[in-house]
Design a protein around this motif. Structure first.
Motif, PDB file in Angstrom:
ATOM      1  N   VAL A   1       0.815  -1.226   0.000  1.00 50.32           N
ATOM      2  CA  VAL A   1       0.000   0.000   0.000  1.00 50.32           C
ATOM      3  C   VAL A   1       0.847   1.274   0.000  1.00 50.32           C
ATOM      4  CG1 VAL A   1      -2.029  -1.093   1.012  1.00 50.32           C
ATOM      5  CG2 VAL A   1      -0.354  -0.020   2.511  1.00 50.32           C
TER       6      VAL A   1
ATOM      7  N   SER B   1      -9.511   7.531  -2.389  1.00 53.30           N
ATOM      8  CA  SER B   1      -9.666   6.599  -1.284  1.00 53.30           C
ATOM      9  C   SER B   1      -8.852   5.326  -1.554  1.00 53.30           C
ATOM     10  CB  SER B   1     -11.156   6.272  -1.154  1.00 53.30           C
ATOM     11  OG  SER B   1     -11.328   5.420  -0.080  1.00 53.30           O
TER      12      SER B   1
ATOM     13  N   CYS C   1      -5.485   5.062  -1.512  1.00 55.81           N
ATOM     14  CA  CYS C   1      -4.171   5.257  -2.156  1.00 55.81           C
ATOM     15  C   CYS C   1      -3.019   5.207  -1.159  1.00 55.81           C
ATOM     16  CB  CYS C   1      -4.134   6.566  -2.930  1.00 55.81           C
ATOM     17  SG  CYS C   1      -4.070   8.007  -1.857  1.00 55.81           S
TER      18      CYS C   1
ATOM     19  N   THR D   1      -3.810   7.578   4.568  1.00 51.31           N
ATOM     20  CA  THR D   1      -4.010   7.370   5.998  1.00 51.31           C
ATOM     21  C   THR D   1      -2.908   6.492   6.574  1.00 51.31           C
ATOM     22  OG1 THR D   1      -6.376   7.671   5.816  1.00 51.31           O
ATOM     23  CG2 THR D   1      -5.611   6.411   7.713  1.00 51.31           C
ATOM     24  N   THR D   2      -2.523   5.467   5.822  1.00 54.50           N
ATOM     25  CA  THR D   2      -1.470   4.571   6.294  1.00 54.50           C
ATOM     26  C   THR D   2      -0.166   5.359   6.477  1.00 54.50           C
ATOM     27  OG1 THR D   2      -2.544   2.793   5.084  1.00 54.50           O
ATOM     28  CG2 THR D   2      -0.297   2.373   5.819  1.00 54.50           C
TER      29      THR D   2
HETATM   30  N1  LIG Z   1      -5.232  -2.691   8.748  1.00 54.52           N
HETATM   31  C1  LIG Z   1      -5.352  -2.956   7.443  1.00 54.52           C
HETATM   32  N2  LIG Z   1      -5.340  -4.236   7.011  1.00 54.52           N
HETATM   33  C2  LIG Z   1      -5.424  -4.537   5.689  1.00 54.52           C
HETATM   34  N3  LIG Z   1      -5.530  -3.609   4.718  1.00 54.52           N
HETATM   35  C3  LIG Z   1      -5.557  -2.328   5.097  1.00 54.52           C
HETATM   36  C4  LIG Z   1      -5.467  -1.926   6.477  1.00 54.52           C
HETATM   37  N4  LIG Z   1      -5.504  -0.577   6.539  1.00 54.52           N
HETATM   38  C5  LIG Z   1      -5.617  -0.146   5.249  1.00 54.52           C
HETATM   39  N5  LIG Z   1      -5.650  -1.179   4.383  1.00 54.52           N
HETATM   40  C6  LIG Z   1      -5.703  -1.072   2.919  1.00 54.52           C
HETATM   41  O1  LIG Z   1      -4.592  -0.331   2.509  1.00 54.52           O
HETATM   42  C7  LIG Z   1      -4.917   0.508   1.408  1.00 54.52           C
HETATM   43  C8  LIG Z   1      -4.551   1.940   1.748  1.00 54.52           C
HETATM   44  O2  LIG Z   1      -5.400   2.395   2.782  1.00 54.52           O
HETATM   45  P1  LIG Z   1      -5.368   3.865   3.386  1.00 54.52           P
HETATM   46  O3  LIG Z   1      -6.401   3.941   4.446  1.00 54.52           O
HETATM   47  O4  LIG Z   1      -3.990   4.248   3.698  1.00 54.52           O
HETATM   48  O5  LIG Z   1      -5.827   4.706   2.130  1.00 54.52           O
HETATM   49  P2  LIG Z   1      -6.382   6.178   2.090  1.00 54.52           P
HETATM   50  O6  LIG Z   1      -5.784   6.767   0.884  1.00 54.52           O
HETATM   51  O7  LIG Z   1      -6.162   6.873   3.373  1.00 54.52           O
HETATM   52  O8  LIG Z   1      -7.907   5.945   1.850  1.00 54.52           O
HETATM   53  P3  LIG Z   1      -9.155   6.443   2.730  1.00 54.52           P
HETATM   54  O9  LIG Z   1      -9.333   7.865   2.339  1.00 54.52           O
HETATM   55  O10 LIG Z   1     -10.232   5.541   2.265  1.00 54.52           O
HETATM   56  O11 LIG Z   1      -8.755   6.236   4.166  1.00 54.52           O
HETATM   57  C9  LIG Z   1      -6.385   0.291   1.141  1.00 54.52           C
HETATM   58  O12 LIG Z   1      -6.506  -0.603   0.082  1.00 54.52           O
HETATM   59  C10 LIG Z   1      -6.902  -0.298   2.431  1.00 54.52           C
HETATM   60  O13 LIG Z   1      -7.990  -1.146   2.180  1.00 54.52           O
END
Ligand SMILES: Nc1ncnc2c1ncn2[C@@H]1O[C@H](COP(=O)(O)OP(=O)(O)OP(=O)(O)O)[C@@H](O)[C@H]1O
Length: 369
Positions: free
Chosen positions: A18, A38, A40, A43-44
């Motif tokens: 990710v 969403s 991308c 958040t991670t």
């Molecule tokens: N704890 C977890 N276990 C497995 N997959 C996860 C976990 N947290 C996030 N993901 C996956 O990692 C990817 C990135 O997620 P992330 O939340 O960082 O994206 P984002 O850009 O912040 O999106 P959003 O706006 O929906 O939060 C996504 O495909 C999500 O489903």
């Protein structure tokens, strides 16, 4: 004042990667916005900086010190979430005071710090109220107050105003910006809303499928998008993009959209620039924003005759769909300039506002006129 560096960050959830080799330098006092769709990885990334998520490869440095092995609580970074997570049984004062009490500050210190923060956030009159008596905007002000009161090294915000209605979001957006100007804390802010990103950021970091696409000021990413993804993600309405063929014709460069009989006239130097950029003749995409298309009602030299279709009146201006071959391009005009669908108009593209991309990779060819 705090600097944050990300060096070669990789993050997997099971087999899914990710975050892919993320490198980023965040300057002291900078307001950085992580922008992307969403899923991308925004958040991670934020959670990894805060210490709420582990990373598989790379280094996170805060003020030059590697921190990925340091617990979240010891990184001195505040996090504001979309859900306000206030303590319902405590007053606003107690909610904001909570982190200071946990750190063992004196009564007098707590009182003065809470009142200072409340003043900045314009919630001084609400200190005795409980969260249930507050509006959504005020609840988020309290949550931000609670994050700021202990003067953290950096403040991270994950879609903090995403749950508010449009008008309140706009209001809170200005407040967050004002707060940043006053306090100058290093801030990393996550959103999928490009308008919010443009309004807030010193620099925007655009991510797509875990890969950093471009880092730059709002003006840079808008005016010089690094690739098609950025070009079409930033700006509203989206940039027009079309496959084009470019050839020499009557002393100019003729840029014809696929399916069209006639092309738009560009200065002849475009041919040399494209050649210099290594563009393949049959693999070029043209990008142009609606404001880069000039529309006239009378026939003019170098203008292409086109038919207007849908007209979207937006108050301050109109967006007019013009048919070019089988495609439509959207142009921005003065309100009411094109009277009705079906009107014959004449249009040209402003060469200085045109972008050229490699059709296969999507990367900008870096050609500017
Ligand atoms: N704890 C977890 N276990 C497995 N997959 C996860 C976990 N947290 C996030 N993901 C996956 O990692 C990817 C990135 O997620 P992330 O939340 O960082 O994206 P984002 O850009 O912040 O999106 P959003 O706006 O929906 O939060 C996504 O495909 C999500 O489903």
């Amino acid at each position: 004042m705090t600097q944050i560096e990300l060096r070669g960050i990789q993050k997997f959830f099971g087999d899914v990667q990710v975050i892919k080799d993320l490198n980023l330098d965040i300057g002291s006092g900078e307001f950085i916005v992580l922008l992307g769709q969403s899923g991308c990885g925004k958040t991670t990334t934020l959670r990894a900086i805060a210490g709420l998520e582990t990373i598989d490869e790379g280094d996170i440095l805060i003020d030059g010190k590697v921190v990925q092995h340091i617990k979240a609580a010891d990184r001195d970074i505040a996090f504001v979430f979309q859900s306000f997570s206030l303590y319902p049984h405590m007053t606003v004062f107690e909610n904001i005071a909570f982190p200071l009490r946990a750190m063992g500050h004196s009564r007098a210190e707590i009182d003065s710090e809470v009142r200072d923060v409340a003043k900045v956030l314009r919630i001084s009159g609400l200190l005795d109220k409980r969260p249930s008596a507050l509006s959504g905007g005020d609840m988020q002000r309290v949550a931000i107050g609670r994050a700021l009161v202990r003067r953290p090294k950096a403040i991270l915000m994950d879609e903090p105003i995403g749950a508010l209605d449009a008008k309140l979001r706009e209001e809170m957006r200005s407040e967050i910006k004002r707060l940043h100007i006053e306090q100058g804390s290093t801030t990393i802010y996550v959103t999928h809303d490009q308008i919010e990103a443009m309004a807030l950021a010193d620099r925007i970091v655009i991510m797509h499928e875990g890969i950093l696409q471009q880092v730059g000021s709002p003006q840079e990413v808008y005016s010089h998008p690094a690739n098609l993804f950025v070009a079409q993600f930033v700006g509203s309405p989206v940039m027009n993009v079309a496959d084009v063929s470019v050839k020499k014709l009557n002393g100019h460069a003729d840029v014809t959209m696929s399916g069209a009989e006639k092309g738009f006239a560009f200065p002849q130097e475009l041919l040399a620039r494209l050649d210099g950029a290594g563009a393949k003749v049959d693999g070029i995409k043209l990008g142009i924003r609606p404001e880069g298309i000039e529309v006239a009602l009378d026939e003019r030299d170098g203008y292409l005759p086109l038919e207007a279709h849908l007209i979207e009146p937006l108050g301050s201006h109109d967006i007019v769909d013009l048919q070019v071959g089988d495609e439509f391009v959207r142009a921005r005009t003065r309100s009411g300039f094109v009277a009705a669908p079906g009107t014959r108009v004449f249009a040209r593209m402003d060469p200085t506002q045109a972008h050229f991309f490699d059709a296969a990779s999507g990367s900008s060819l870096g050609v500017r006129l």
